[in-house]
Design an enzyme around this catalytic site. Structure first.
Site, mmCIF file in Angstrom:
data_model
loop_
_atom_site.group_PDB
_atom_site.id
_atom_site.type_symbol
_atom_site.label_atom_id
_atom_site.label_comp_id
_atom_site.label_asym_id
_atom_site.label_seq_id
_atom_site.Cartn_x
_atom_site.Cartn_y
_atom_site.Cartn_z
ATOM 1 N N GLU A 1 0.801 -1.221 0.000
ATOM 2 C CA GLU A 1 0.000 0.000 0.000
ATOM 3 C C GLU A 1 0.836 1.275 0.000
ATOM 4 O OE1 GLU A 1 -2.490 -3.344 1.207
ATOM 5 O OE2 GLU A 1 -0.574 -2.608 1.986
ATOM 6 N N PHE B 1 -6.330 -0.474 5.031
ATOM 7 C CA PHE B 1 -4.953 -0.512 4.528
ATOM 8 C C PHE B 1 -4.558 0.768 3.794
ATOM 9 C CE2 PHE B 1 -6.508 -5.071 3.975
ATOM 10 C CZ PHE B 1 -6.257 -5.384 5.308
ATOM 11 N N ARG C 1 -19.120 -1.892 1.865
ATOM 12 C CA ARG C 1 -19.108 -3.168 1.151
ATOM 13 C C ARG C 1 -20.510 -3.748 0.916
ATOM 14 N NH1 ARG C 1 -18.370 -8.968 3.502
ATOM 15 N NH2 ARG C 1 -17.769 -10.154 1.670
#
Length: 316
Positions: A58, A83, A167
Site C-alpha cells: 500500500e 490498509f 461493502r
C-alpha cells in the site's frame, strides 16, 4: 422504505471509474491486490494498459499514484480503507497531499458493516485520518448512485480526494436526477425541531429515524452530508440556527469524523446541543453486518433516542 432496492456502494465506484476512463484518457487506476473486491476490475478489463496491479504494497500504491499524477495522469488508487489510508497514511501525507497531487484515494470496505472480516478490516478511523490532511477533500456517498456521481465529480476536482465506500448492499435512496456536487450537502427532509446530519449508508437509518420522530410529533430535518471536507457551512449553519439541536450519524469513530467536524463548526459559529451517533472509542467485531449495526447502536432507534436527548438539552 424497507422495499428499496439494495446495491453495494462500491458498485457505484466501479461504474463511475469505467465512465471516467471513457471520458478522459488520462485516467489510470491502481489497486493493491483487491481488484475484484474494490470493483476496479471493470476498468482493468476495459483499459488494461492504463491499469497497474501494485500488489500487497500500500505504501508503494500511494507513491506510484503520486508519481503518475506528477506526470500528468489522473490516478484512482484503491484498497480496503483499513490498509489505505490505514497502512500508507504517511505516503499519502508526504507524496500526495504535501505536493497537492490530484490522486483519487478510494477506501473501500469501510465501517463495521464489513461484517465477518472483523476489527482488522473494519476501518473506523479513516475519515479522521484523511480530514486532518491539508489539501484533502473527503467524500462519503450514501448509495451506489451517489458513489458513481462522486467518482465522476472527482475527475475534474483539483487536488487529492478521499472517497469512502461501504461493502454491503445498501438501500438506494437517490435517483439519477438527485443533485450531487462536492461540498454541497443535500437536505432530504425539512424539519424545525432537530437536525439529523448523516453520511454514508447510515443516511438510510437516519431517514427511518425521522419517520419515528414524526410519530412522536418531533419535526426532524435530515441532511445527507456526503462531503465531510469541505463542509457545506451555509446549509449546516442554517439548520443549526433554525432547529437549535443536532444529531450526527456515521459508521465511524465518534472522534474525528463527521461528528467532530460538525461539532467544530457549531462551536465556532452556532453553538447548539449536539448528540453524536457513532462508534464509541472501540474496535469492531466479527459478525453479520445487521447484527453489528444493532450491537454498536447505529440503528434508527438509536438515532431517535439521540434526537430526544438533544431536544431535552435544547429545552433545558
Amino acid at each position: 422504505m424497507s422495499s428499496l432496492e439494495r446495491v453495494p456502494i462500491r458498485d457505484g465506484y466501479g461504474d463511475g471509474l469505467l465512465l471516467a476512463g471513457r471520458q478522459n484518457p488520462s485516467v489510470v487506476a491502481l489497486c493493491a491486490d483487491l481488484t475484484e473486491s474494490t470493483r476496479t476490475e471493470l476498468f482493468a478489463k476495459a483499459f488494461p494498459k492504463r491499469f497497474v496491479e501494485i500488489g500487497v504494497a500500500e505504501q508503494n500504491l500511494a507513491t506510484v499514484a503520486s508519481g503518475l499524477a506528477a506526470a500528468g495522469k489522473i490516478p484512482f488508487m484503491t484498497s480496503y480503507a483499513s490498509f489505505s489510508p490505514g497502512r500508507n497514511w504517511e505516503q499519502i501525507r508526504t507524496t500526495i497531499c504535501y505536493n497537492n497531487q490530484p490522486v483519487k484515494i478510494i477506501g473501500s470496505h469501510a465501517g463495521i458493516s464489513v461484517g465477518p472480516d472483523g476489527a482488522t478490516h473494519q476501518a473506523l478511523e479513516d475519515i479522521a485520518l484523511m480530514r486532518v490532511l491539508p489539501n484533502m477533500t473527503v467524500l462519503v456517498p450514501c448509495d451506489h448512485i451517489e458513489a458513481r456521481k462522486a467518482t465522476l465529480a472527482t475527475l475534474d476536482h483539483p487536488g487529492p480526494v478521499y472517497l469512502r465506500l461501504a461493502r454491503e448492499p445498501t438501500p438506494v435512496l437517490t435517483t439519477e436526477s438527485t443533485p450531487f456536487k462536492i461540498g454541497q450537502a443535500q437536505v432530504y427532509k425539512l424539519g424545525t425541531d432537530v437536525s439529523l446530519v448523516a453520511c454514508g449508508p447510515l443516511v438510510y437509518e437516519t431517514l427511518i429515524a425521522a419517520e419515528e420522530l414524526a410519530l412522536k410529533k418531533i419535526s426532524a430535518r435530515v441532511i445527507n452530508c456526503h462531503t465531510i471536507k469541505p463542509l457545506d457551512e451555509a446549509t449546516l449553519l442554517a439548520a443549526f440556527q433554525e432547529t437549535g439541536a443536532v444529531v450526527t450519524v456515521e459508521e465511524h469513530q465518534m472522534a474525528g469524523g463527521l461528528g467532530g467536524a460538525i461539532a467544530e463548526l457549531a462551536t465556532q459559529y452556532a453553538p447548539v446541543p449536539i448528540e453524536r451517533v457513532g462508534v464509541r472509542d472501540r474496535y469492531g467485531e466479527s459478525g453479520p453486518p445487521e447484527i453489528l449495526l444493532e450491537h454498536f447502536h447505529l440503528k434508527a432507534r438509536d438515532i431517535t433516542a439521540a434526537a430526544v436527548r438533544a431536544l431535552k438539552r435544547k429545552e433545558a
